[in-house]
Design a protein around this motif. Structure first.
Motif, mmCIF file in Angstrom:
data_model
loop_
_atom_site.group_PDB
_atom_site.id
_atom_site.type_symbol
_atom_site.label_atom_id
_atom_site.label_comp_id
_atom_site.label_asym_id
_atom_site.label_seq_id
_atom_site.Cartn_x
_atom_site.Cartn_y
_atom_site.Cartn_z
ATOM 1 N N VAL A 1 0.843 -1.201 0.000
ATOM 2 C CA VAL A 1 0.000 0.000 0.000
ATOM 3 C C VAL A 1 0.875 1.247 0.000
ATOM 4 O O VAL A 1 0.661 2.174 -0.795
ATOM 5 N N LEU A 2 1.895 1.264 0.852
ATOM 6 C CA LEU A 2 2.794 2.419 0.916
ATOM 7 C C LEU A 2 3.574 2.594 -0.384
ATOM 8 O O LEU A 2 3.736 3.719 -0.875
ATOM 9 N N LEU A 3 4.061 1.510 -0.958
ATOM 10 C CA LEU A 3 4.788 1.573 -2.222
ATOM 11 C C LEU A 3 3.878 2.083 -3.339
ATOM 12 O O LEU A 3 4.299 2.910 -4.160
ATOM 13 N N SER A 4 2.643 1.631 -3.367
ATOM 14 C CA SER A 4 1.699 2.089 -4.385
ATOM 15 C C SER A 4 1.459 3.591 -4.273
ATOM 16 O O SER A 4 1.449 4.307 -5.284
ATOM 17 N N CYS A 5 1.293 4.072 -3.069
ATOM 18 C CA CYS A 5 1.113 5.509 -2.855
ATOM 19 C C CYS A 5 2.352 6.276 -3.285
ATOM 20 O O CYS A 5 2.258 7.331 -3.934
ATOM 21 N N TYR A 6 3.524 5.757 -2.977
ATOM 22 C CA TYR A 6 4.775 6.407 -3.353
ATOM 23 C C TYR A 6 4.935 6.482 -4.873
ATOM 24 O O TYR A 6 5.311 7.522 -5.417
ATOM 25 N N VAL A 7 4.632 5.399 -5.571
ATOM 26 C CA VAL A 7 4.742 5.387 -7.036
ATOM 27 C C VAL A 7 3.786 6.403 -7.650
ATOM 28 O O VAL A 7 4.154 7.141 -8.572
ATOM 29 N N MET A 8 2.557 6.470 -7.147
ATOM 30 C CA MET A 8 1.592 7.426 -7.680
ATOM 31 C C MET A 8 2.051 8.862 -7.425
ATOM 32 O O MET A 8 1.917 9.729 -8.294
ATOM 33 N N LEU A 9 2.619 9.104 -6.253
ATOM 34 C CA LEU A 9 3.129 10.438 -5.933
ATOM 35 C C LEU A 9 4.279 10.816 -6.866
ATOM 36 O O LEU A 9 4.334 11.938 -7.382
ATOM 37 N N GLN A 10 5.188 9.893 -7.112
ATOM 38 C CA GLN A 10 6.310 10.171 -8.010
ATOM 39 C C GLN A 10 5.825 10.418 -9.433
ATOM 40 O O GLN A 10 6.352 11.284 -10.135
ATOM 41 N N LEU A 11 4.848 9.655 -9.879
ATOM 42 C CA LEU A 11 4.296 9.868 -11.216
ATOM 43 C C LEU A 11 3.647 11.245 -11.305
ATOM 44 O O LEU A 11 3.776 11.942 -12.319
ATOM 45 N N TRP A 12 2.970 11.658 -10.251
ATOM 46 C CA TRP A 12 2.345 12.980 -10.217
ATOM 47 C C TRP A 12 3.407 14.077 -10.358
ATOM 48 O O TRP A 12 3.198 15.061 -11.062
ATOM 49 N N PHE B 1 -1.977 1.443 -13.837
ATOM 50 C CA PHE B 1 -2.850 0.291 -14.005
ATOM 51 C C PHE B 1 -2.372 -0.917 -13.202
ATOM 52 O O PHE B 1 -3.105 -1.885 -13.052
ATOM 53 N N CYS B 2 -1.150 -0.850 -12.712
ATOM 54 C CA CYS B 2 -0.623 -1.912 -11.855
ATOM 55 C C CYS B 2 -0.783 -1.545 -10.377
ATOM 56 O O CYS B 2 -1.366 -2.291 -9.609
ATOM 57 N N PHE B 3 -0.259 -0.389 -10.001
ATOM 58 C CA PHE B 3 -0.152 -0.071 -8.582
ATOM 59 C C PHE B 3 -1.457 0.363 -7.934
ATOM 60 O O PHE B 3 -1.625 0.183 -6.732
ATOM 61 N N VAL B 4 -2.376 0.933 -8.680
ATOM 62 C CA VAL B 4 -3.664 1.289 -8.075
ATOM 63 C C VAL B 4 -4.431 0.031 -7.663
ATOM 64 O O VAL B 4 -4.794 -0.113 -6.487
ATOM 65 N N PRO B 5 -4.662 -0.933 -8.577
ATOM 66 C CA PRO B 5 -5.361 -2.140 -8.114
ATOM 67 C C PRO B 5 -4.537 -2.969 -7.132
ATOM 68 O O PRO B 5 -5.094 -3.590 -6.231
ATOM 69 N N MET B 6 -3.203 -2.936 -7.282
ATOM 70 C CA MET B 6 -2.368 -3.690 -6.352
ATOM 71 C C MET B 6 -2.464 -3.098 -4.945
ATOM 72 O O MET B 6 -2.584 -3.834 -3.957
ATOM 73 N N GLY B 7 -2.439 -1.783 -4.854
ATOM 74 C CA GLY B 7 -2.590 -1.133 -3.555
ATOM 75 C C GLY B 7 -3.964 -1.384 -2.957
ATOM 76 O O GLY B 7 -4.093 -1.622 -1.749
ATOM 77 N N LEU B 8 -5.003 -1.358 -3.788
ATOM 78 C CA LEU B 8 -6.355 -1.655 -3.294
ATOM 79 C C LEU B 8 -6.470 -3.102 -2.822
ATOM 80 O O LEU B 8 -7.097 -3.379 -1.792
ATOM 81 N N GLN B 9 -5.853 -4.031 -3.562
ATOM 82 C CA GLN B 9 -5.886 -5.439 -3.153
ATOM 83 C C GLN B 9 -5.157 -5.624 -1.828
ATOM 84 O O GLN B 9 -5.630 -6.336 -0.942
ATOM 85 N N ALA B 10 -4.020 -4.967 -1.676
ATOM 86 C CA ALA B 10 -3.278 -5.066 -0.414
ATOM 87 C C ALA B 10 -4.093 -4.465 0.725
ATOM 88 O O ALA B 10 -4.103 -5.004 1.837
#
Length: 164
Positions: free
Chosen positions: A99-110, A136-145
């Motif tokens: 979840v934390l990694l997914s948030c970090y990746v989205m922040l970096q992309l932003w 398309f990877c990290f959003v559903p992966m973060g939600l699944q986690a």
């Protein structure tokens, strides 16, 4: 949460089918490239761009599919020696980390979004077509986690339930 888990299951199945189609297109494209180079001495102009784009999308789509079915690459030598409670605790730590990694990746992309104005030389594929794939990877992966953490689900789908 079970509705979200069901939705993520449908997303996973759709990603699997899309990845299979992309892989088929990739194999046919590379085969055509090889045959044309052998017969005509020339390949398909821009095939490297398309190959790079397809591989990028296959990797990110399948990353979620494999994470959801718990078939991603993982070393469990130490965790396998632990008792079931400690093993469940380790899985919770992993899910929170995802979840934390997914948030970090989205922040970096932003942060880099405004710099994504480049285009490939032949087909002029925008750079965003490559850089949006992690979403398309990290959003559903973060939600699944997150579902795994909140529901206490140690395995989203039983082993062998999906034809990966």
């Amino acid at each position: 949460m079970t509705h979200l888990d069901t939705l993520l299951g449908h997303v996973s199945k759709a990603y699997l089918r899309i990845s299979q189609g992309l892989l088929l297109a990739l194999v046919v494209g590379i085969l055509a490239e090889v045959v044309l180079r052998y017969l005509l001495g020339r390949g398909i102009l821009g095939s490297a761009e398309l190959t790079r784009l397809v591989i990028t999308w296959i990797v990110f789509l399948m990353a979620f599919v494999l994470y959801r079915s718990r078939r991603h690459i993982v070393v469990t030598a130490l965790v396998d020696m632990l008792d079931p409670r400690a093993r469940a605790f380790c899985e919770r730590i992993t899910d929170v980390s995802v979840v934390l990694l997914s948030c970090y990746v989205m922040l970096q992309l932003w942060h880099v979004w405004e710099f994504l104005g480049l285009r490939t030389p032949v087909f002029e594929i925008p750079d965003t077509a490559f850089k949006i794939a992690p979403v398309f990877c990290f959003v559903p992966m973060g939600l699944q986690a997150l579902v795994n953490v909140l529901v206490g689900n140690s395995s989203a789908e039983p082993e062998g339930s999906e034809g990966v």
